[in-house]
Write a protein that holds these residues in place. Sequence first.
Motif, PDB file in Angstrom:
ATOM      1  N   LEU A  49      -7.490  33.221  16.824  1.00  0.00           N
ATOM      2  CA  LEU A  49      -8.542  34.204  17.083  1.00  0.00           C
ATOM      3  C   LEU A  49      -8.080  35.066  18.246  1.00  0.00           C
ATOM      4  O   LEU A  49      -8.319  34.756  19.417  1.00  0.00           O
ATOM      5  N   ASN A  50      -7.403  36.150  17.920  1.00  0.00           N
ATOM      6  CA  ASN A  50      -6.693  36.958  18.900  1.00  0.00           C
ATOM      7  C   ASN A  50      -7.596  37.975  19.599  1.00  0.00           C
ATOM      8  O   ASN A  50      -8.690  38.276  19.154  1.00  0.00           O
ATOM      9  N   LYS A  51      -7.110  38.486  20.720  1.00  0.00           N
ATOM     10  CA  LYS A  51      -7.752  39.524  21.536  1.00  0.00           C
ATOM     11  C   LYS A  51      -9.023  39.039  22.221  1.00  0.00           C
ATOM     12  O   LYS A  51      -9.992  39.805  22.369  1.00  0.00           O
ATOM     13  N   ILE A  52      -9.031  37.770  22.664  1.00  0.00           N
ATOM     14  CA  ILE A  52     -10.215  37.282  23.387  1.00  0.00           C
ATOM     15  C   ILE A  52     -10.369  37.989  24.730  1.00  0.00           C
ATOM     16  O   ILE A  52     -11.454  37.957  25.325  1.00  0.00           O
ATOM     17  N   ASP A  53      -9.294  38.641  25.192  1.00  0.00           N
ATOM     18  CA  ASP A  53      -9.401  39.411  26.445  1.00  0.00           C
ATOM     19  C   ASP A  53     -10.308  40.628  26.282  1.00  0.00           C
ATOM     20  O   ASP A  53     -10.745  41.222  27.284  1.00  0.00           O
ATOM     21  N   LEU A  54     -10.617  40.994  25.026  1.00  0.00           N
ATOM     22  CA  LEU A  54     -11.503  42.124  24.768  1.00  0.00           C
ATOM     23  C   LEU A  54     -12.923  41.684  24.430  1.00  0.00           C
ATOM     24  O   LEU A  54     -13.782  42.531  24.160  1.00  0.00           O
ATOM     25  N   VAL A  55     -13.167  40.379  24.461  1.00  0.00           N
ATOM     26  CA  VAL A  55     -14.484  39.830  24.146  1.00  0.00           C
ATOM     27  C   VAL A  55     -15.229  39.551  25.441  1.00  0.00           C
ATOM     28  O   VAL A  55     -14.666  38.955  26.369  1.00  0.00           O
ATOM     29  N   ALA A  56     -16.488  39.957  25.504  1.00  0.00           N
ATOM     30  CA  ALA A  56     -17.273  39.801  26.736  1.00  0.00           C
ATOM     31  C   ALA A  56     -17.437  38.338  27.128  1.00  0.00           C
ATOM     32  O   ALA A  56     -17.256  37.969  28.292  1.00  0.00           O
ATOM     33  N   ASN A  57     -17.748  37.488  26.162  1.00  0.00           N
ATOM     34  CA  ASN A  57     -17.961  36.065  26.436  1.00  0.00           C
ATOM     35  C   ASN A  57     -17.139  35.226  25.455  1.00  0.00           C
ATOM     36  O   ASN A  57     -17.664  34.775  24.425  1.00  0.00           O
ATOM     37  N   PRO A  58     -15.858  35.002  25.742  1.00  0.00           N
ATOM     38  CA  PRO A  58     -15.000  34.249  24.820  1.00  0.00           C
ATOM     39  C   PRO A  58     -15.517  32.852  24.515  1.00  0.00           C
ATOM     40  O   PRO A  58     -15.274  32.327  23.422  1.00  0.00           O
ATOM     41  N   GLU A  59     -16.253  32.256  25.462  1.00  0.00           N
ATOM     42  CA  GLU A  59     -16.756  30.898  25.238  1.00  0.00           C
ATOM     43  C   GLU A  59     -17.816  30.855  24.138  1.00  0.00           C
ATOM     44  O   GLU A  59     -18.130  29.776  23.610  1.00  0.00           O
ATOM     45  N   ASP A  60     -18.374  32.013  23.773  1.00  0.00           N
ATOM     46  CA  ASP A  60     -19.403  32.051  22.732  1.00  0.00           C
ATOM     47  C   ASP A  60     -18.815  32.231  21.330  1.00  0.00           C
ATOM     48  O   ASP A  60     -19.566  32.304  20.349  1.00  0.00           O
ATOM     49  N   ILE A  61     -17.500  32.343  21.221  1.00  0.00           N
ATOM     50  CA  ILE A  61     -16.869  32.523  19.905  1.00  0.00           C
ATOM     51  C   ILE A  61     -17.108  31.286  19.040  1.00  0.00           C
ATOM     52  O   ILE A  61     -16.881  30.155  19.467  1.00  0.00           O
ATOM     53  N   ASP A  62     -17.586  31.497  17.821  1.00  0.00           N
ATOM     54  CA  ASP A  62     -17.846  30.403  16.886  1.00  0.00           C
ATOM     55  C   ASP A  62     -16.569  30.097  16.106  1.00  0.00           C
ATOM     56  O   ASP A  62     -16.271  30.735  15.103  1.00  0.00           O
ATOM     57  N   THR A  63     -15.822  29.123  16.589  1.00  0.00           N
ATOM     58  CA  THR A  63     -14.546  28.774  15.941  1.00  0.00           C
ATOM     59  C   THR A  63     -14.744  28.052  14.620  1.00  0.00           C
ATOM     60  O   THR A  63     -13.804  27.949  13.830  1.00  0.00           O
ATOM     61  N   SER A  64     -15.967  27.554  14.363  1.00  0.00           N
ATOM     62  CA  SER A  64     -16.217  26.784  13.136  1.00  0.00           C
ATOM     63  C   SER A  64     -16.143  27.661  11.882  1.00  0.00           C
ATOM     64  O   SER A  64     -16.050  27.136  10.765  1.00  0.00           O
ATOM     65  N   LEU A  65     -16.164  28.975  12.063  1.00  0.00           N
ATOM     66  CA  LEU A  65     -16.120  29.884  10.907  1.00  0.00           C
ATOM     67  C   LEU A  65     -14.707  30.032  10.353  1.00  0.00           C
ATOM     68  O   LEU A  65     -14.529  30.598   9.276  1.00  0.00           O
ATOM     69  N   TYR A  66     -13.711  29.524  11.086  1.00  0.00           N
ATOM     70  CA  TYR A  66     -12.312  29.700  10.694  1.00  0.00           C
ATOM     71  C   TYR A  66     -11.609  28.353  10.661  1.00  0.00           C
ATOM     72  O   TYR A  66     -11.985  27.416  11.368  1.00  0.00           O
ATOM     73  N   GLU A  67     -10.549  28.287   9.882  1.00  0.00           N
ATOM     74  CA  GLU A  67      -9.819  27.031   9.689  1.00  0.00           C
ATOM     75  C   GLU A  67      -8.870  26.761  10.861  1.00  0.00           C
ATOM     76  O   GLU A  67      -8.018  27.589  11.176  1.00  0.00           O
ATOM     77  N   ASN A  68      -9.052  25.596  11.504  1.00  0.00           N
ATOM     78  CA  ASN A  68      -8.198  25.202  12.637  1.00  0.00           C
ATOM     79  C   ASN A  68      -8.045  26.345  13.636  1.00  0.00           C
ATOM     80  O   ASN A  68      -6.935  26.765  13.980  1.00  0.00           O
ATOM     81  N   ALA A  69      -9.181  26.845  14.118  1.00  0.00           N
ATOM     82  CA  ALA A  69      -9.178  28.048  14.946  1.00  0.00           C
ATOM     83  C   ALA A  69      -8.862  27.764  16.405  1.00  0.00           C
ATOM     84  O   ALA A  69      -9.318  26.761  16.973  1.00  0.00           O
ATOM     85  N   VAL A  70      -8.079  28.662  17.005  1.00  0.00           N
ATOM     86  CA  VAL A  70      -7.732  28.581  18.424  1.00  0.00           C
ATOM     87  C   VAL A  70      -7.885  29.969  19.033  1.00  0.00           C
ATOM     88  O   VAL A  70      -7.186  30.902  18.630  1.00  0.00           O
ATOM     89  N   PRO A  71      -8.795  30.159  19.999  1.00  0.00           N
ATOM     90  CA  PRO A  71      -8.927  31.470  20.654  1.00  0.00           C
ATOM     91  C   PRO A  71      -7.692  31.762  21.516  1.00  0.00           C
ATOM     92  O   PRO A  71      -7.262  30.920  22.302  1.00  0.00           O
TER      93      PRO A  71
END
Length: 450
Positions: free
Chosen positions: A348-370
């Motif tokens: 899950l790329n470009k977390i530096d452009l996300v206001a709150n990276p901790e709120d990213i729902d990784t469960s929507l993607y397979e083996n997701a890593v921000p």
Amino acid sequence: MLAKDRRFHTTKSERFFDTGAHSGPERAYLVAVDSTSTDSVWSVEDSLSELGALACTAGAEVVGTMQQRLPHPDSHTYLGKGRVQELSDIEKQLNCDLVIFDDELSPTQQRNLEKLLNARVVDRTALILDIFAQHARSREGILQVELAQMEYRLPRLSNQDVEFTRQAGGSRGAMGGVGGAIGVRGPGETKLEIDRRRIRSRISDLKEAIEDVRKQRAIHRRQREAQAMPVVAVVGYTNAGKSTLFNTLTEAGVLAENMLFATLDPVTRYIVLPNHQEVLFTDTVGFIQKLPTKLIAAFRATLEEVVEADMLLEVVDISHENAIEQSETVTEILDEIEALDKPRVTALNKIDLVANPEDIDTSLYENAVPVSALKNQGLDDLLTTIAQVLADSMELVDVLIPYRKGDLVELFHRRGNILQEEHLEDGVHIVGRIHRSLRGYFLSYSTAEP
């Protein structure tokens, strides 16, 4: 800027950019049908926005958009009759150079629109092919793009019939036919048939050349398989940051720019994972919604790198408002090329452009890593996850390797994933996972069933 093959007569719609007639970019008007009969996850607004980005990448300036809600695009003019007239008035008022349609037009639709509009008619497929032609650098990429262009042009050559006859000097008679018929019609028809034969011949030559490329790629893959090094294919939506991530992980120096389809040619590089396992990473061409079927077919040799890979690393631009839709599009294309069943890790790329990276729902993607490829954030976790998923896909073995076979122990360390290692009196006892192609080296030293 349009990549043109000067050997062939081109229709009005194919003469996309004419840099000699303009001091600045050509003015483009975008048109889309919001079809109620499709189940696309993309809204027409989002699709038009992406079409605008494609047009800008090709070098045009977008001056306006139009959309019409229909059960399905009109078979004759794509839009309804009234909207085509409205479009004709708008493109005259705005002094547009071209009108770009958000779907692939049939030859009939394109021919009819060319008669009704003063501006050149370009569809989504032609636009993508133009961008690919601009960015193709290797011989393989150039061949693949030209094949797609030739196959796209062939059924549209009929559009030249009347145009060529008029160029020959004929005038229309009272019944609407072409005057001076005997001396005028023949050369036009002959030119059309010659063009058709030449393009068919060129398509045949291109297919043979690409088949040679495909065979060469197969040889390289067999050589890699002989080394038993797992291959991770990097896939993702165009401009998701694939090449930036690939460069950061492998120091490959692949072109990475903030534009659609910045790179087309696959690149493979060696890397050592945190568990000391050696793997090969292959960067591939980006995907996009409504990716032309002809382009998928033309890039078959390249896409086989994805099909033959041991694992997929999907890169998602998590900062994009259509991140989910883009990932679903990637999944659809992977299904189309029969690569959907492969183990997958999602960056899950470009977390530096996300206001709150901790709120990213990784469960929507397979083996997701921000991660942030640009800021080197989360890359250690990503490589650890890749190592784990690769290990889970390998074969479990329990072996006792004699000390005199130290080369096999060293091979296991480099190419496998060791879960347990113990030095005993008779040799080195290893429980771990190994690439399926290497299992034969260790079968005679097996101490237990996996």
